[in-house]
Design a protein around this motif. Structure first.
Motif, short mmCIF file in Angstrom:
data_model
loop_
_atom_site.label_atom_id
_atom_site.label_comp_id
_atom_site.label_asym_id
_atom_site.label_seq_id
_atom_site.Cartn_x
_atom_site.Cartn_y
_atom_site.Cartn_z
N MET A 1 0.71 -0.97 0.00
CA MET A 1 -0.01 -0.09 0.23
C MET A 1 0.95 1.23 0.04
O MET A 1 0.44 2.20 -0.57
N LEU A 2 2.01 1.18 0.62
CA LEU A 2 2.91 2.55 0.44
C LEU A 2 3.39 2.63 -0.64
O LEU A 2 3.52 3.68 -1.36
N THR A 3 3.94 1.43 -1.47
CA THR A 3 4.40 1.71 -2.69
C THR A 3 3.39 2.13 -3.73
O THR A 3 3.53 3.36 -4.47
N ASN A 4 1.82 1.70 -3.62
CA ASN A 4 1.01 2.17 -4.59
C ASN A 4 0.80 3.82 -4.16
O ASN A 4 0.46 4.38 -5.06
N ALA A 5 0.49 4.12 -2.87
CA ALA A 5 0.51 5.30 -2.35
C ALA A 5 1.29 6.36 -3.23
O ALA A 5 1.18 7.69 -3.41
N VAL A 6 2.88 5.85 -3.18
CA VAL A 6 3.84 6.68 -3.69
C VAL A 6 3.79 6.65 -5.21
O VAL A 6 3.87 7.68 -5.94
N LYS A 7 3.55 5.54 -6.00
CA LYS A 7 3.83 5.33 -7.36
C LYS A 7 2.58 5.77 -8.08
O LYS A 7 2.50 6.29 -9.28
N HIS A 8 1.44 5.50 -7.58
CA HIS A 8 0.09 5.62 -8.56
C HIS A 8 -0.89 6.62 -7.75
O HIS A 8 -1.60 7.24 -8.74
N ALA A 9 -1.05 6.72 -6.36
CA ALA A 9 -2.20 7.62 -6.01
C ALA A 9 -1.72 9.10 -5.65
O ALA A 9 -2.54 9.82 -5.64
#
Length: 673
Positions: A590-598
């Motif tokens: 979820m941290l990775t998605n928050a940085v890369k996509h969100a």
């Protein structure tokens, strides 16, 4: 005797007319002697008249108007001919006149008697009809009020007894053929009077050739028995105990189907004539109420069964633990069939048995989730395991080894086998603390147990699937830990040593004045490779998670993240390793998605474990719109959490951020064994 006296109605009317003529002639002879003697004894005329009138009234009261009229005419003629002058000679004309008067009186008396009897019979018929209609209304009211069939059938037996003045009545239902080796059987569904204690509801009667019940079922006609034929029959002991002297049985027909038999008994010498027709008429009309009650019961049972199965299916669909499904199964079985207890037992492949669920009575030997031991060799568990068929115990107080069950308060029980995929999986038993279970318990349970077996199989299959997925995830995590350990202890350490040697060589070259720039650059690049390898190693499996637990691992993730991360971990001690690994990867992804996509500016992480369940929540304020169905890493997270027996929920409306909530049971050993 007048028309209202039922005992005289048995004498044919022509015979009574003849007797009335004889009575008139005899009375004339007596009255003539009295009237002729009265003047010689100076008997006043008033006294003689009153004497004659009293005699006529006495005959009228005791024998009826048919006899009183000729006796009265004889008294008048005797008074006129032999007391009042001039006296008449008894010649042919006198006898003709006497005969005419007496015949006239008899004819008038006969007409009056027939008319009176018809009036009484009509009134009695109206009363009987009113009683039948009132009885039927009471039964119909029960049916309309949704009373259970047992109450309706008992009411039919009660009303029938009151209608015909019977001392004992019962209603039976014809069972399917082949229930017993002897042939057809009937089951008592309602009873009244002394027979209730001897033949309670649900008692099964095996029909024998000489039985009144058998005769009625085969002929379809009402039958009567009394005297020796009743006392020496199959129910002779019961007849003598209840002092019954006569019985009538009539068929109960529902639609075009022969449904059962109604029986009435009396302690009087016999039932009055016409009782058969009254019973037949009442039962014929009551059959509609019986049919409605049975239809209502069938619909009620169907609805209750469907509701039970829906509840079980909902539990399975929600993914609850098999133990919860098994407990629900026993509760539903006890609700439908038992009054004491219900138990679900699984047969293990090594020949032992395990108690999976218990509902109702209990005792020191009842330990859910543990081995089921110490059961009687001829009891339900051993019999079902040995034969694979239904078993029954009628009285634990008489069963060798059944003392512990009797101490629970159980009297009788029925065990039904559960077959899953063609193999005897286990048994579900239902017990009664109120007495012997009805004879049809096995038949009623059979269809329900077949459906329950499906629920058990589904729960078992889901548990096995979860266990398989958990083993796969655990194997993958173990492989990750091994790779991380090999990298850390092997290649990473050797690279660090090589980098240190290069730096040392560069420093030595610098002291000697040799060229060392290239060696220094190689050492710097090598340290960068080591750092990248260290990050790769953390991604495979973080060492801090194995060494310090979830709290420290999540804080390490927050420190390395390129955006602010608010972490609130409220956990006491370590969690099971599969749970910690799963939670770590959820937060990491979820941290990775928050940085890369969100494009989020902040991420909030909370973790707590109330009531034996880890609740993990990760929220970011990014763009939202995340969907596991599109094949992102979220789908892998969902599979991982569900493999642990948990749930993975995502709420990500566009423009309002993304929230992931995971709930994982901490007792993963149950789901991963």
């Amino acid at each position: 005797m007048d028309a209202a006296t039922p005992g005289r109605a048995r004498i044919p009317l022509p015979v009574e007319i003849g007797l009335a003529v004889v009575a008139g002639l005899a009375a004339f002879t007596v009255w003539a002697v009295i009237c002729a003697a009265a003047p010689r004894h100076h008997v006043p005329g008033v006294v003689l008249s009153l004497t004659l009138l009293g005699g006529v009234l006495a005959v009228a009261r005791s024998a009826g108007i048919l006899y009183a009229l000729p006796v009265g005419v004889a008294a008048i003629l005797a008074y006129d001919w032999f007391f009042l002058p001039p006296f008449r000679d008894l010649n042919t004309n006198a006898f003709i006149i006497l005969g005419l008067f007496i015949l006239m009186a008899v004819i008038v008396g006969a007409v009056a008697t027939v008319t009176g009897r018809r009036a009484v019979e009509s009134e009695r018929a109206r009363g009987d009809l009113a009683e039948e209609q009132a009885a039927l209304r009471r039964v119909a009211t029960l049916v309309a009020g949704g009373a259970r069939p047992a109450a309706v059938f008992t009411a039919v037996a009660d009303e029938l007894a009151g209608l015909i003045g019977a001392d004992a009545t019962f209603v039976t239902r014809l069972d399917g053929a082949g229930a017993e080796e002897a042939g057809e059987t009937v089951t008592v569904v309602g009873s009244y009077g002394g027979v209730t204690a001897e033949m309670p509801v649900a008692s099964r009667i095996v029909l024998e050739p000489e039985m009144l019940l058998q005769q009625v079922i085969h002929t379809g006609r009402t039958a009567r028995a009394s005297g020796d034929a009743l006392r020496n029959g199959p129910f002779g002991a019961l007849v003598k105990k209840l002092h019954l002297r006569a019985a009538i049985a009539t068929p109960v027909t529902v639609g075009t189907r022969r449904w059962g038999v109604a029986v009435a008994g009396t302690t009087r010498p016999d039932f009055p004539p016409g009782t058969e027709s009254r019973i037949h008429d009442f039962i014929h009309l009551a059959a509609l109420a019986i049919a409605n009650a049975q239809a209502e019961q069938e619909l009620r049972v169907l609805a209750e069964t469907q509701a039970s199965l829906r509840r079980l299916a909902l539990l399975i669909a929600r993914g609850v633990a098999p133990e919860v499904v098994f407990a629900a199964v026993t509760k539903e079985v006890l609700r439908h069939f038992g009054t004491g207890t219900a138990r679900l037992i699984r047969y293990e492949r090594d020949g032992t048995a395990t108690l999976l669920a218990n509902e109702g009575t209990t005792g020191p030997h009842v330990r859910v989730g543990q081995a089921w031991e110490g059961y009687p060799p001829s009891g339900l568990t051993a019999t079902v395991q040995r034969t694979g068929r239904t078993a029954r115990v009628d009285d634990y107080r008489e069963l060798p080894g059944g003392e512990r069950y009797a101490e629970e308060g159980l009297i009788s029980a029925v065990g039904m086998p559960i077959h899953v995929s063609g193999r005897l999986w286990g048994m579900i038993a239902v017990g009664s603390s109120e007495g012997r279970l009805p004879d049809d318990t096995e038949a009623r349970m059979a269809e329900f147990i077949e459906l329950v077996a499906t629920s058990v199989a589904d729960a078992q299959s889901r548990a096995e699937l979860i266990s398989s997925r958990a083993r796969i995830v655990a194997a993958a995590d173990e492989a990750r830990r091994r790779i991380e350990r090999d990298l850390h202890d092997g290649a990473q350490q050797r690279l660090v040593a090589l980098a240190l040697r290069l730096r040392s060589a560069a420093m030595d070259a610098e002291q000697r004045g040799d060229r060392h720039q290239e060696m220094t650059e190689v050492a710097t690049d090598l340290m960068a490779v080591i750092e990248e390898l260290r990050e790769l190693s953390r991604g495979i499996h973080p060492a801090v998670l194995s060494d310090s637990g979830l709290r420290s691992a999540l804080r390490a993730l927050g420190r390395r993240a390129p955006l602010p991360v608010e972490i609130d971990v409220r956990l006491d001690g370590r969690l099971p390793q599969p749970v910690e690994v799963g939670a770590y990867y959820v937060v990491s992804e979820m941290l990775t998605n928050a940085v890369k996509h969100a494009g989020a500016s902040v991420v909030q992480v909370t973790a707590e474990a109330p009531d034996g369940t880890l609740v993990l929540r990760v929220h970011d304020d990014g763009a939202g719109g995340a969907d596991p169905a599109r094949g992102s890493g979220l789908l892998g997270l969902k599979d991982r959490i569900e493999a642990l027996g948990g749930t993975f929920e995502i709420n990500s409306p566009a423009g309002t951020g993304t929230t992931v909530t995971c709930r994982v049971p901490l007792d993963v050993s149950v789901n991963s064994r």
